[in-house]
Write a protein that holds these residues in place. Sequence first.
Motif, mmCIF file in Angstrom:
data_model
loop_
_atom_site.group_PDB
_atom_site.id
_atom_site.type_symbol
_atom_site.label_atom_id
_atom_site.label_comp_id
_atom_site.label_asym_id
_atom_site.label_seq_id
_atom_site.Cartn_x
_atom_site.Cartn_y
_atom_site.Cartn_z
ATOM 1 N N SER A 74 0.816 -1.225 0.000
ATOM 2 C CA SER A 74 0.000 0.000 0.000
ATOM 3 C C SER A 74 0.847 1.272 0.000
ATOM 4 C CB SER A 74 -0.953 0.032 1.201
ATOM 5 O OG SER A 74 -1.816 -1.074 1.161
ATOM 6 N N LEU A 75 2.111 1.171 -0.401
ATOM 7 C CA LEU A 75 3.022 2.322 -0.403
ATOM 8 C C LEU A 75 3.730 2.429 -1.741
ATOM 9 C CD1 LEU A 75 4.697 1.584 3.049
ATOM 10 C CD2 LEU A 75 3.001 3.369 2.590
ATOM 11 N N ARG A 76 3.942 3.652 -2.163
ATOM 12 C CA ARG A 76 4.716 3.909 -3.380
ATOM 13 C C ARG A 76 5.471 5.221 -3.182
ATOM 14 N NH1 ARG A 76 5.435 3.533 -8.925
ATOM 15 N NH2 ARG A 76 5.283 5.431 -10.101
ATOM 16 N N VAL A 77 6.747 5.221 -3.532
ATOM 17 C CA VAL A 77 7.567 6.432 -3.481
ATOM 18 C C VAL A 77 7.957 6.732 -4.915
ATOM 19 C CG1 VAL A 77 9.654 7.513 -2.587
ATOM 20 C CG2 VAL A 77 8.472 5.783 -1.217
ATOM 21 N N ASP A 78 7.665 7.953 -5.350
ATOM 22 C CA ASP A 78 8.048 8.324 -6.711
ATOM 23 C C ASP A 78 8.524 9.765 -6.750
ATOM 24 O OD1 ASP A 78 5.532 9.512 -6.393
ATOM 25 O OD2 ASP A 78 4.816 8.947 -8.365
ATOM 26 N N GLU A 79 9.095 10.108 -7.880
ATOM 27 C CA GLU A 79 9.631 11.441 -8.139
ATOM 28 C C GLU A 79 8.660 12.157 -9.055
ATOM 29 O OE1 GLU A 79 14.351 11.909 -8.541
ATOM 30 O OE2 GLU A 79 13.340 11.386 -10.382
ATOM 31 N N VAL A 80 8.225 13.343 -8.679
ATOM 32 C CA VAL A 80 7.303 14.095 -9.535
ATOM 33 C C VAL A 80 7.840 15.501 -9.759
ATOM 34 C CG1 VAL A 80 5.240 12.785 -8.920
ATOM 35 C CG2 VAL A 80 5.843 14.773 -7.587
ATOM 36 N N GLY A 84 8.445 25.293 -11.158
ATOM 37 C CA GLY A 84 9.202 26.278 -10.407
ATOM 38 C C GLY A 84 10.231 25.688 -9.464
ATOM 39 N N ALA A 85 10.253 24.374 -9.312
ATOM 40 C CA ALA A 85 11.228 23.750 -8.409
ATOM 41 C C ALA A 85 12.493 23.398 -9.186
ATOM 42 C CB ALA A 85 10.640 22.496 -7.786
ATOM 43 N N LYS A 86 13.631 23.483 -8.496
ATOM 44 C CA LYS A 86 14.905 23.154 -9.138
ATOM 45 C C LYS A 86 15.068 21.656 -9.321
ATOM 46 C CE LYS A 86 17.098 27.243 -7.319
ATOM 47 N NZ LYS A 86 17.965 27.813 -6.323
ATOM 48 N N ALA A 87 14.483 20.881 -8.415
ATOM 49 C CA ALA A 87 14.589 19.427 -8.479
ATOM 50 C C ALA A 87 13.195 18.829 -8.320
ATOM 51 C CB ALA A 87 15.514 18.930 -7.376
ATOM 52 N N PRO A 88 12.990 17.621 -8.818
ATOM 53 C CA PRO A 88 11.669 16.999 -8.636
ATOM 54 C C PRO A 88 11.390 16.737 -7.157
ATOM 55 C CG PRO A 88 13.150 15.579 -9.931
ATOM 56 C CD PRO A 88 13.915 16.795 -9.551
ATOM 57 N N ALA A 89 10.122 16.707 -6.818
ATOM 58 C CA ALA A 89 9.706 16.400 -5.443
ATOM 59 C C ALA A 89 9.647 14.890 -5.274
ATOM 60 C CB ALA A 89 8.338 17.006 -5.166
ATOM 61 N N VAL A 90 9.953 14.416 -4.073
ATOM 62 C CA VAL A 90 9.799 13.003 -3.750
ATOM 63 C C VAL A 90 8.449 12.873 -3.054
ATOM 64 C CG1 VAL A 90 10.693 11.068 -2.406
ATOM 65 C CG2 VAL A 90 12.267 12.591 -3.593
ATOM 66 N N ARG A 91 7.588 12.029 -3.640
ATOM 67 C CA ARG A 91 6.220 11.888 -3.145
ATOM 68 C C ARG A 91 6.019 10.477 -2.591
ATOM 69 N NH1 ARG A 91 1.581 12.510 -7.519
ATOM 70 N NH2 ARG A 91 2.701 10.731 -8.375
ATOM 71 N N ALA A 129 4.579 15.216 0.075
ATOM 72 C CA ALA A 129 5.893 15.559 -0.462
ATOM 73 C C ALA A 129 6.876 15.430 0.694
ATOM 74 C CB ALA A 129 5.890 16.980 -1.015
ATOM 75 N N VAL A 130 7.889 14.590 0.524
ATOM 76 C CA VAL A 130 8.860 14.322 1.587
ATOM 77 C C VAL A 130 10.091 15.175 1.342
ATOM 78 C CG1 VAL A 130 10.258 12.544 2.701
ATOM 79 C CG2 VAL A 130 7.973 11.989 1.847
ATOM 80 N N GLY A 131 10.405 16.030 2.307
ATOM 81 C CA GLY A 131 11.545 16.935 2.161
ATOM 82 C C GLY A 131 12.883 16.236 2.213
ATOM 83 N N ASP A 132 13.004 15.192 3.023
ATOM 84 C CA ASP A 132 14.266 14.460 3.166
ATOM 85 C C ASP A 132 14.036 13.014 2.758
ATOM 86 O OD1 ASP A 132 16.679 13.338 3.848
ATOM 87 O OD2 ASP A 132 16.434 13.598 6.005
ATOM 88 N N PRO A 133 14.276 12.681 1.487
ATOM 89 C CA PRO A 133 14.007 11.317 1.020
ATOM 90 C C PRO A 133 14.896 10.252 1.658
ATOM 91 C CG PRO A 133 14.934 12.649 -0.752
ATOM 92 C CD PRO A 133 14.708 13.552 0.411
ATOM 93 N N SER A 134 15.967 10.647 2.353
ATOM 94 C CA SER A 134 16.844 9.646 2.968
ATOM 95 C C SER A 134 16.132 8.877 4.087
ATOM 96 C CB SER A 134 18.118 10.305 3.506
ATOM 97 O OG SER A 134 17.828 11.108 4.627
ATOM 98 N N VAL A 135 15.017 9.404 4.623
ATOM 99 C CA VAL A 135 14.274 8.687 5.667
ATOM 100 C C VAL A 135 13.486 7.520 5.087
ATOM 101 C CG1 VAL A 135 14.106 10.736 7.136
ATOM 102 C CG2 VAL A 135 12.220 10.173 5.600
ATOM 103 N N LEU A 136 13.322 7.495 3.775
ATOM 104 C CA LEU A 136 12.524 6.459 3.110
ATOM 105 C C LEU A 136 13.400 5.268 2.729
ATOM 106 C CD1 LEU A 136 10.406 8.861 0.897
ATOM 107 C CD2 LEU A 136 9.714 7.753 3.023
ATOM 108 N N LYS A 137 14.045 4.687 3.713
ATOM 109 C CA LYS A 137 14.955 3.571 3.469
ATOM 110 C C LYS A 137 14.204 2.247 3.588
ATOM 111 C CE LYS A 137 16.428 3.944 8.274
ATOM 112 N NZ LYS A 137 15.479 4.931 8.658
ATOM 113 N N THR A 138 14.782 1.194 3.081
ATOM 114 C CA THR A 138 14.185 -0.130 3.192
ATOM 115 C C THR A 138 13.951 -0.453 4.659
ATOM 116 O OG1 THR A 138 15.291 -0.852 1.178
ATOM 117 C CG2 THR A 138 14.506 -2.585 2.659
#
Length: 162
Positions: A74-80, A84-91, A129-138
């Motif tokens: 029931s979880l999915r992490v993707d880049e969108v 106006g953003a310099k880098a894609p958001a991690v959702r 939108a997750v500001g620090d994607p490093s928390v989304l570890k296995t």
Amino acid sequence: MRARVLIRSLVGMAVVAAGVTLTITSGSAQPGPPPAGAPKAAAQVDAGPQPPPAAVAAQVRNAAPGRELGKGPSLRVDEVATAGAKAPAVRLTISGTFPLRDLDPTVLVDNTPVGRGITAADAGSLRVAVGDPSVLKTGAVVAYRYGTGPVTVVGALTQGVR
């Protein structure tokens, strides 16, 4: 009518309630300092992370699925991409049923708030939108809660952000 009479009879008096002093003048209440020895007011409840700006929230809610970075039950992490953003958001998307409420849920990863959940238009998922994607570890455990209510655990990421 009774309220007017009561207010008029209180003009010029100080009223103490729950550690807050209200000085009533001309029928209006103004906050004042608590009197000496008054009980301290209850601590304010942390409402969690601030919601993203409306433009970003709309983009995170409505963007088509992007490049997958991680997943779990029931979880999915993707880049969108967001305008106006310099880098894609991690959702982070949590699948389920999320009826609209007065308060957006706070999404937690390993018991740490990462953002305010944004309910999809069809109420079939919650996105953040997750500001620090490093928390989304296995193995990271994803959950959410409304206000100070109970935490609902969704599950763990079986594949985290690489």
